[in-house]
Design a protein around this motif. Sequence first.
Motif, PDB file in Angstrom:
ATOM      1  N   GLY A 118       0.802  -1.237  -0.107  1.00 19.05           N
ATOM      2  CA  GLY A 118      -0.144   0.049  -0.126  1.00 19.05           C
ATOM      3  C   GLY A 118       0.786   1.154   0.042  1.00 19.05           C
ATOM      4  O   GLY A 118       0.398   2.262   0.404  1.00 19.05           O
ATOM      5  N   VAL A 119       1.940   1.260  -0.637  1.00 17.59           N
ATOM      6  CA  VAL A 119       2.666   2.382  -0.616  1.00 17.59           C
ATOM      7  C   VAL A 119       2.916   2.762  -1.862  1.00 17.59           C
ATOM      8  O   VAL A 119       3.414   2.331  -2.853  1.00 17.59           O
ATOM      9  CB  VAL A 119       4.398   1.814   0.004  1.00 17.59           C
ATOM     10  CG1 VAL A 119       5.294   3.033  -0.099  1.00 17.59           C
ATOM     11  CG2 VAL A 119       4.183   1.754   1.482  1.00 17.59           C
ATOM     12  N   ILE A 120       2.882   4.240  -2.088  1.00 10.90           N
ATOM     13  CA  ILE A 120       3.147   4.932  -3.465  1.00 10.90           C
ATOM     14  C   ILE A 120       4.004   6.255  -2.943  1.00 10.90           C
ATOM     15  O   ILE A 120       3.578   6.831  -2.421  1.00 10.90           O
ATOM     16  CB  ILE A 120       1.648   5.388  -3.787  1.00 10.90           C
ATOM     17  CG1 ILE A 120       0.827   3.914  -4.197  1.00 10.90           C
ATOM     18  CG2 ILE A 120       2.026   6.051  -5.131  1.00 10.90           C
ATOM     19  CD1 ILE A 120      -0.684   4.643  -4.702  1.00 10.90           C
ATOM     20  N   TYR A 121       5.170   6.114  -3.588  1.00  9.24           N
ATOM     21  CA  TYR A 121       6.052   7.294  -3.489  1.00  9.24           C
ATOM     22  C   TYR A 121       5.718   8.409  -4.537  1.00  9.24           C
ATOM     23  O   TYR A 121       5.479   8.068  -5.866  1.00  9.24           O
ATOM     24  CB  TYR A 121       7.462   6.636  -3.763  1.00  9.24           C
ATOM     25  CG  TYR A 121       8.192   5.743  -2.413  1.00  9.24           C
ATOM     26  CD1 TYR A 121       7.946   6.306  -1.320  1.00  9.24           C
ATOM     27  CD2 TYR A 121       8.473   4.654  -2.794  1.00  9.24           C
ATOM     28  CE1 TYR A 121       8.518   5.750  -0.278  1.00  9.24           C
ATOM     29  CE2 TYR A 121       9.008   3.661  -1.610  1.00  9.24           C
ATOM     30  CZ  TYR A 121       8.975   4.457  -0.411  1.00  9.24           C
ATOM     31  OH  TYR A 121       9.530   3.568   0.675  1.00  9.24           O
ATOM     32  N   LYS A 122       5.987   9.577  -4.028  1.00 10.52           N
ATOM     33  CA  LYS A 122       5.787  10.679  -5.050  1.00 10.52           C
ATOM     34  C   LYS A 122       6.910  10.835  -5.941  1.00 10.52           C
ATOM     35  O   LYS A 122       6.634  11.315  -7.118  1.00 10.52           O
ATOM     36  CB  LYS A 122       5.461  12.042  -4.254  1.00 10.52           C
ATOM     37  CG  LYS A 122       4.313  11.877  -3.577  1.00 10.52           C
ATOM     38  CD  LYS A 122       3.782  13.331  -2.882  1.00 10.52           C
ATOM     39  CE  LYS A 122       2.683  13.468  -2.283  1.00 10.52           C
ATOM     40  NZ  LYS A 122       2.210  14.875  -1.302  1.00 10.52           N
ATOM     41  N   SER A 123       8.025  10.407  -5.628  1.00  9.06           N
ATOM     42  CA  SER A 123       9.265  10.777  -6.082  1.00  9.06           C
ATOM     43  C   SER A 123       9.921   9.326  -6.676  1.00  9.06           C
ATOM     44  O   SER A 123       9.939   8.394  -5.892  1.00  9.06           O
ATOM     45  CB  SER A 123      10.335  11.522  -5.399  1.00  9.06           C
ATOM     46  OG  SER A 123      11.679  11.666  -6.349  1.00  9.06           O
ATOM     47  N   LYS A 124      10.294   9.137  -8.013  1.00  8.15           N
ATOM     48  CA  LYS A 124      11.078   7.989  -8.465  1.00  8.15           C
ATOM     49  C   LYS A 124      12.076   7.784  -7.827  1.00  8.15           C
ATOM     50  O   LYS A 124      12.557   6.696  -7.766  1.00  8.15           O
ATOM     51  CB  LYS A 124      11.122   8.362 -10.266  1.00  8.15           C
ATOM     52  CG  LYS A 124      10.045   8.239 -10.843  1.00  8.15           C
ATOM     53  CD  LYS A 124      10.248   8.199 -12.437  1.00  8.15           C
ATOM     54  CE  LYS A 124       8.996   8.263 -13.422  1.00  8.15           C
ATOM     55  NZ  LYS A 124       9.391   8.115 -14.497  1.00  8.15           N
ATOM     56  N   GLN A 125      12.925   8.581  -7.216  1.00  8.23           N
ATOM     57  CA  GLN A 125      14.368   8.456  -6.344  1.00  8.23           C
ATOM     58  C   GLN A 125      14.123   7.634  -5.514  1.00  8.23           C
ATOM     59  O   GLN A 125      14.909   6.844  -5.184  1.00  8.23           O
ATOM     60  CB  GLN A 125      14.423   9.933  -6.020  1.00  8.23           C
ATOM     61  CG  GLN A 125      15.925   9.923  -5.286  1.00  8.23           C
ATOM     62  CD  GLN A 125      17.096   9.347  -6.337  1.00  8.23           C
ATOM     63  OE1 GLN A 125      16.871   9.704  -7.567  1.00  8.23           O
ATOM     64  NE2 GLN A 125      17.925   8.735  -5.788  1.00  8.23           N
ATOM     65  N   SER A 126      12.681   7.477  -4.628  1.00 13.68           N
ATOM     66  CA  SER A 126      12.462   6.358  -3.684  1.00 13.68           C
ATOM     67  C   SER A 126      12.637   4.966  -4.201  1.00 13.68           C
ATOM     68  O   SER A 126      13.270   4.287  -3.660  1.00 13.68           O
ATOM     69  CB  SER A 126      11.387   6.862  -3.033  1.00 13.68           C
ATOM     70  OG  SER A 126      11.183   8.109  -2.588  1.00 13.68           O
ATOM     71  N   TYR A 127      12.232   4.879  -5.566  1.00 12.88           N
ATOM     72  CA  TYR A 127      12.225   3.503  -6.065  1.00 12.88           C
ATOM     73  C   TYR A 127      13.554   3.384  -6.572  1.00 12.88           C
ATOM     74  O   TYR A 127      14.119   2.174  -6.272  1.00 12.88           O
ATOM     75  CB  TYR A 127      11.272   3.674  -7.170  1.00 12.88           C
ATOM     76  CG  TYR A 127       9.855   3.820  -6.851  1.00 12.88           C
ATOM     77  CD1 TYR A 127       8.995   2.796  -6.163  1.00 12.88           C
ATOM     78  CD2 TYR A 127       9.172   4.962  -7.152  1.00 12.88           C
ATOM     79  CE1 TYR A 127       7.980   2.890  -6.006  1.00 12.88           C
ATOM     80  CE2 TYR A 127       7.820   4.843  -6.794  1.00 12.88           C
ATOM     81  CZ  TYR A 127       7.230   3.999  -6.283  1.00 12.88           C
ATOM     82  OH  TYR A 127       5.986   4.248  -5.664  1.00 12.88           O
ATOM     83  N   TYR A 128      14.401   4.271  -7.064  1.00 12.22           N
ATOM     84  CA  TYR A 128      15.809   4.071  -7.563  1.00 12.22           C
ATOM     85  C   TYR A 128      16.594   3.841  -6.400  1.00 12.22           C
ATOM     86  O   TYR A 128      17.589   2.916  -6.441  1.00 12.22           O
ATOM     87  CB  TYR A 128      16.366   5.480  -8.105  1.00 12.22           C
ATOM     88  CG  TYR A 128      15.529   5.873  -9.452  1.00 12.22           C
ATOM     89  CD1 TYR A 128      15.055   5.018  -9.967  1.00 12.22           C
ATOM     90  CD2 TYR A 128      15.683   7.291  -9.886  1.00 12.22           C
ATOM     91  CE1 TYR A 128      14.437   5.330 -11.401  1.00 12.22           C
ATOM     92  CE2 TYR A 128      14.770   7.524 -10.905  1.00 12.22           C
ATOM     93  CZ  TYR A 128      14.257   6.712 -11.726  1.00 12.22           C
ATOM     94  OH  TYR A 128      13.865   7.088 -12.899  1.00 12.22           O
ATOM     95  N   GLU A 129      16.310   4.202  -5.065  1.00 13.27           N
ATOM     96  CA  GLU A 129      17.174   3.895  -4.061  1.00 13.27           C
ATOM     97  C   GLU A 129      17.077   2.498  -3.495  1.00 13.27           C
ATOM     98  O   GLU A 129      17.695   2.125  -3.073  1.00 13.27           O
ATOM     99  CB  GLU A 129      16.782   4.948  -2.752  1.00 13.27           C
ATOM    100  CG  GLU A 129      17.320   6.308  -2.979  1.00 13.27           C
ATOM    101  CD  GLU A 129      16.796   7.372  -1.777  1.00 13.27           C
ATOM    102  OE1 GLU A 129      16.043   6.634  -1.011  1.00 13.27           O
ATOM    103  OE2 GLU A 129      17.113   8.390  -1.973  1.00 13.27           O
ATOM    104  N   ARG A 133      19.877  -0.302  -3.098  1.00 16.95           N
ATOM    105  CA  ARG A 133      20.305  -0.928  -2.142  1.00 16.95           C
ATOM    106  C   ARG A 133      20.082  -2.595  -2.703  1.00 16.95           C
ATOM    107  O   ARG A 133      20.949  -3.406  -1.755  1.00 16.95           O
ATOM    108  CB  ARG A 133      19.043  -0.821  -1.195  1.00 16.95           C
ATOM    109  CG  ARG A 133      19.301   0.453  -0.347  1.00 16.95           C
ATOM    110  CD  ARG A 133      18.678   0.332   1.021  1.00 16.95           C
ATOM    111  NE  ARG A 133      17.090   0.385   1.126  1.00 16.95           N
ATOM    112  CZ  ARG A 133      16.516   1.538   0.797  1.00 16.95           C
ATOM    113  NH1 ARG A 133      16.934   2.603   0.794  1.00 16.95           N
ATOM    114  NH2 ARG A 133      15.043   1.277   0.784  1.00 16.95           N
ATOM    115  N   ALA A 134      19.591  -2.900  -3.602  1.00  9.77           N
ATOM    116  CA  ALA A 134      19.397  -4.274  -3.989  1.00  9.77           C
ATOM    117  C   ALA A 134      20.717  -4.574  -4.968  1.00  9.77           C
ATOM    118  O   ALA A 134      20.814  -5.592  -5.556  1.00  9.77           O
ATOM    119  CB  ALA A 134      18.325  -4.733  -4.693  1.00  9.77           C
ATOM    120  N   LYS A 135      21.598  -3.598  -5.105  1.00 12.80           N
ATOM    121  CA  LYS A 135      22.728  -3.724  -6.064  1.00 12.80           C
ATOM    122  C   LYS A 135      22.387  -3.765  -7.407  1.00 12.80           C
ATOM    123  O   LYS A 135      22.986  -4.297  -8.283  1.00 12.80           O
ATOM    124  CB  LYS A 135      23.958  -4.877  -5.666  1.00 12.80           C
ATOM    125  CG  LYS A 135      24.196  -4.792  -4.279  1.00 12.80           C
ATOM    126  CD  LYS A 135      24.885  -3.336  -3.930  1.00 12.80           C
ATOM    127  CE  LYS A 135      25.398  -3.805  -2.384  1.00 12.80           C
ATOM    128  NZ  LYS A 135      26.360  -2.314  -2.034  1.00 12.80           N
TER     129      LYS A 135
END
Length: 267
Positions: A118-129, A133-135
């Motif tokens: 149920g999580v939606i980030y406003k910025s794509k940067q959060s998904y890039y991070e 972290r998963a290399k």
Amino acid sequence: MNNLQLQQKYMDKEIAELEYFIKSDIDARELKRAIAVRMAISGNIYHEISLTLGVSKFFIGYWKKQFKIKGIEGIKLGQKGSKGYLTARQNTEIIEWLKNKGYWNLDELVTYLEQKFGVIYKSKQSYYELFDRAKISWKKTLTTHPKFDKELVKKKTEEINDILFKNKAGIEAGKIIVLFLDECHLLHGDLTGYVWGHSKSRIEVPITNEKDRQTYFGALNYQSKEFHIQSHPSGDGKSTVKFIKYLQNKYKNRKIILIWDGASYHK
């Protein structure tokens, strides 16, 4: 009205609903979902939709299913309020999920987080991070030869080593010259790319035709490590012969062993 007509009528109704939703003032994520579903229902194959919209097949299938079950509400952003964060445990679970995949797509990650947590980030940067972290990094793909044969390469390597061993004395004495040869073809359009420059200035490279190309032949002297290079208009048999004659003139009165690949114009 038969079953086929009923199915067509129902499909037309679904497409009309999606068209109306697409034309309304909606979020960009909702728009991409709606277009993907509309194309899928209209009969477009998933591969075509994936290339057109830049989404994964998982993305298309998931939102089509949501639409079939819940209608337009199924492809809208969550109305009950999505969380803006992930717990440490959820972070770990997502990182492991990413690490165990063989293919990665941003839209699939976005859908996975919304669907499962149920999580939606406003910025794509959060998904890039999360990718970081998963290399997993964004990189250019490299081509590989589908007919690459390890055993054949091993056999050729052994043949080359055998030739070098048998001619060791002559090579060390300078009487035999061993040359590793190859060529490359550069398109004029390859000159364009990313460079540093003033923010308000364009960096221009004068090119008449991007598809024009320049061929370079190169030869590495196995013993001295000296490198020879020549430019030619093309990589055909005529240019190959010219380059070989150039090498023969360079090493007059000495035996030359050429080690090259199996391209037809090398023979």
